[in-house]
Design a protein around this motif. Sequence first.
Motif, PDB file in Angstrom:
ATOM      1  N   VAL A 206       0.833  -1.201   0.000  1.00  0.00           N
ATOM      2  CA  VAL A 206       0.000   0.000   0.000  1.00  0.00           C
ATOM      3  C   VAL A 206       0.868   1.252   0.000  1.00  0.00           C
ATOM      4  CG1 VAL A 206      -1.621   1.347   1.378  1.00  0.00           C
ATOM      5  CG2 VAL A 206      -1.997  -1.102   1.071  1.00  0.00           C
ATOM      6  N   GLY A 207       1.905   1.260   0.838  1.00  0.00           N
ATOM      7  CA  GLY A 207       2.806   2.409   0.899  1.00  0.00           C
ATOM      8  C   GLY A 207       3.506   2.669  -0.419  1.00  0.00           C
ATOM      9  N   LEU A 208       3.793   1.596  -1.158  1.00  0.00           N
ATOM     10  CA  LEU A 208       4.432   1.744  -2.466  1.00  0.00           C
ATOM     11  C   LEU A 208       3.529   2.512  -3.425  1.00  0.00           C
ATOM     12  CD1 LEU A 208       7.175   0.744  -3.557  1.00  0.00           C
ATOM     13  CD2 LEU A 208       5.968  -1.215  -4.530  1.00  0.00           C
ATOM     14  N   ARG A 209       2.250   2.270  -3.346  1.00  0.00           N
ATOM     15  CA  ARG A 209       1.308   2.970  -4.220  1.00  0.00           C
ATOM     16  C   ARG A 209       1.181   4.448  -3.838  1.00  0.00           C
ATOM     17  NH1 ARG A 209       0.794  -2.144  -4.390  1.00  0.00           N
ATOM     18  NH2 ARG A 209      -0.399  -3.281  -5.960  1.00  0.00           N
ATOM     19  N   PHE A 210       1.200   4.728  -2.551  1.00  0.00           N
ATOM     20  CA  PHE A 210       1.201   6.129  -2.121  1.00  0.00           C
ATOM     21  C   PHE A 210       2.483   6.833  -2.563  1.00  0.00           C
ATOM     22  CE2 PHE A 210      -2.077   4.783   0.976  1.00  0.00           C
ATOM     23  CZ  PHE A 210      -3.000   5.792   0.742  1.00  0.00           C
ATOM     24  N   ALA A 211       3.595   6.127  -2.517  1.00  0.00           N
ATOM     25  CA  ALA A 211       4.884   6.724  -2.886  1.00  0.00           C
ATOM     26  C   ALA A 211       4.901   7.115  -4.356  1.00  0.00           C
ATOM     27  CB  ALA A 211       6.020   5.752  -2.569  1.00  0.00           C
ATOM     28  N   ILE A 212       4.353   6.259  -5.233  1.00  0.00           N
ATOM     29  CA  ILE A 212       4.361   6.587  -6.656  1.00  0.00           C
ATOM     30  C   ILE A 212       3.395   7.743  -6.933  1.00  0.00           C
ATOM     31  CG2 ILE A 212       2.576   4.941  -7.343  1.00  0.00           C
ATOM     32  CD1 ILE A 212       5.778   5.784  -9.276  1.00  0.00           C
ATOM     33  N   GLY A 213       2.302   7.843  -6.142  1.00  0.00           N
ATOM     34  CA  GLY A 213       1.399   8.983  -6.287  1.00  0.00           C
ATOM     35  C   GLY A 213       2.081  10.286  -5.944  1.00  0.00           C
ATOM     36  N   VAL A 214       2.856  10.289  -4.851  1.00  0.00           N
ATOM     37  CA  VAL A 214       3.610  11.487  -4.475  1.00  0.00           C
ATOM     38  C   VAL A 214       4.640  11.820  -5.543  1.00  0.00           C
ATOM     39  CG1 VAL A 214       5.213  12.432  -2.781  1.00  0.00           C
ATOM     40  CG2 VAL A 214       3.229  11.122  -2.007  1.00  0.00           C
ATOM     41  N   THR A 215       5.241  10.791  -6.142  1.00  0.00           N
ATOM     42  CA  THR A 215       6.230  11.019  -7.202  1.00  0.00           C
ATOM     43  C   THR A 215       5.606  11.741  -8.391  1.00  0.00           C
ATOM     44  OG1 THR A 215       7.419   9.012  -6.547  1.00  0.00           O
ATOM     45  CG2 THR A 215       7.871   9.888  -8.746  1.00  0.00           C
ATOM     46  N   PHE A 216       4.402  11.351  -8.766  1.00  0.00           N
ATOM     47  CA  PHE A 216       3.741  12.013  -9.896  1.00  0.00           C
ATOM     48  C   PHE A 216       3.412  13.468  -9.567  1.00  0.00           C
ATOM     49  CE2 PHE A 216       2.311   7.612 -11.294  1.00  0.00           C
ATOM     50  CZ  PHE A 216       3.256   7.551 -12.302  1.00  0.00           C
ATOM     51  N   ILE A 217       3.068  13.746  -8.318  1.00  0.00           N
ATOM     52  CA  ILE A 217       2.835  15.138  -7.929  1.00  0.00           C
ATOM     53  C   ILE A 217       4.120  15.942  -8.059  1.00  0.00           C
ATOM     54  CG2 ILE A 217       2.308  16.641  -5.965  1.00  0.00           C
ATOM     55  CD1 ILE A 217       0.276  14.648  -5.042  1.00  0.00           C
ATOM     56  N   CYS A 218       5.234  15.354  -7.660  1.00  0.00           N
ATOM     57  CA  CYS A 218       6.525  16.051  -7.780  1.00  0.00           C
ATOM     58  C   CYS A 218       6.875  16.316  -9.238  1.00  0.00           C
ATOM     59  CB  CYS A 218       7.625  15.224  -7.104  1.00  0.00           C
ATOM     60  SG  CYS A 218       7.447  15.079  -5.308  1.00  0.00           S
TER      61      CYS A 218
END
Length: 661
Positions: free
Chosen positions: A543-555
């Motif tokens: 689950v955390g991996l999916r949140f991490a990639i979401g934050v990456t796209f925001i960056c």
Amino acid sequence: MTSAYTTAEQQRLSQRKAQLLPWIADPLTHFFNHGKHGHAQVHGASGHQALPQGDEKERILSSDASIITTDSTKRNRDIQEKIDAEEASSGELFYDLFFVANLTTVTAVHYVVDNQSLGSYVLFFIILWFTWLQTTLYDIRFSVDSVYERTIKLVHFGVMIGFAATTLAWNPLDPTLTTHMMNLKSMCVTLMASRWALGVQYGVTAYYSKRYRKGTTPLIIHSVVMILCGFGYLGLWFSFNTYSRMSWVAWYPIIFIELVTVCGVSTVWKDIGFKRTHLIERLSLLTLIVMGEGIIVMLKAVNAVEKGATSGAGWSVSTFCIVGASIGIVYFFYMFYFDYTPQHVHYGSIRQQIWTCLHFPFHLSLVLAVEGLRQMTTYWAFIESRRALSTTWEAALVNASDPNAGMLRSLGLMRTFTEYLYNDSTAIELVKNYAFINRVFVNLTSVHIDQWGPQQRNETLWLDHYISRAHAQFYGMKIPYSKPNATLFDLLGPSMQSEFPVQKLYASVFQYFYGALAVVFFMYGIMGLFVRRSKDMWDYFSVGLRFAIGVTFICVERIRINQALYDSFINSAWPIPTVSLLLLAVLFIDKTVGLYAYRRMKASMNRVNREIGLEPERTALKHAQYSPPHPHPQPHPQPSPLLQQSTEYSPHVSPSPPPHH
């Protein structure tokens, strides 16, 4: 002998194993196993084993149902997740086709080119999606095929057609449109018809529920709320006039009231809840349909690239890689969803309803992501074609010995390309201004280049501006129309860039594309918390991996702050391959960690079993997937109070099989 580990651990091991993929599988496994043991050993998209067939299915379900009523299982009710639910009927799937047809239509005619068009698109999607949901929440519980039911279905089909009729000029955020009032009134009538049809359906169901002990009161509440909401939409129809153009805002609180009422009542009166329905399957199918619409959208981008092969550029190595990466991204969407969404399980009444509502932002962001994917792919094909044409025109100008002859040669090539665009007729703005463009060509060619003054230079900029916009429309881009009183400086910007309107458009596309990608993966992460009752550290890591990639796209989206970096990135071939490579890396990490967690858990279980001399894990895992029949007769589970007197009320309830001794 039984295994030393608990049912929860067995199920978690089974679910983790279902997420893993073999490198290659025997194609004949399903063929020979079907019928050999009485049931097919079939794994679905998410790897979950199919239910047994025939008598064995009834025997196992009867045994499982008996086990559920025991004190032991009541203490572990959070462990027993496996349920049997009806599959979606052909009528329900046919209704889904109207949904995707509406979605395809509004995407095709309603281009998202700026914040206003994005907002109006979201407003339409809210109406479409929650209308589909309300109809589905009735169908999965009470729909029984009959002449009456098919007649009501015609009304729901007509509602979807009514939605499609409003899409062409749909933009409630722009009250200056001449069709604004008519569109809003049409939408009111359509929503009214939808809710009154549902009110009638719930009312008829409430009438038939009188034969049962419970169920009448919640069904009457459903019916009354739907009819009142229909009157609310009718009242808004009368509110639209010259002085009240914003009454449409009231649609959305009414939609929210409908949702809260249906979900709340179904939670309080669990007899009409969604526990043993195929709601999860319907949402999974709708997700698959939305992804299929994304593939249709991407094929339009492929057509645009192929079309560009006749006008200066077509398939190149970079374009081929970008199209391949785009298709790969849609495929990654499929894998991230279905590999982590177990079927035929009960999430819990509250969790299931929250999980259902989470699909609205998920589907909306998914649709916007694939639409942005199409536009970004088309944008790169346009850039390559534009650069190829500019190089050809500049070469004709530079390589000529006489500057005037070079200019005439360059203008001749531009005029040939302009006539090609005119004959294609997709460049609407060029067709509308073709007479003006022809006059510009005549004026420029009739004056020697040494005698060019401000008028000729201004006409050159206008010519470049129109050709650039026409070229973009040729690729299927919808460029926002300029204001009638706009000056050349307003149109081209301070730097006098002829592609400024296109670049402004794709600044908006870039923003909502990466924003939608971020929301998609945030939803993957949030929904991942609801699809497992028993979670361990490896599930939380996934689950955390999916949140991490979401934050990456925001960056990535925030690089717009640095204008130089943003211009370099968006005008390169990397915006889409970057997304594809990131998703590939995350998927690889997710599967690798899942494999490690599975092997670690399996080894731990085997070690415990060897120490105490119990059966091996392989046999126990089979027991975790299919509970064996209980060796002794057990009392049958009591049916829902709503259904105690008859089983003919719902097609989803079948008579309990006789006990097996």
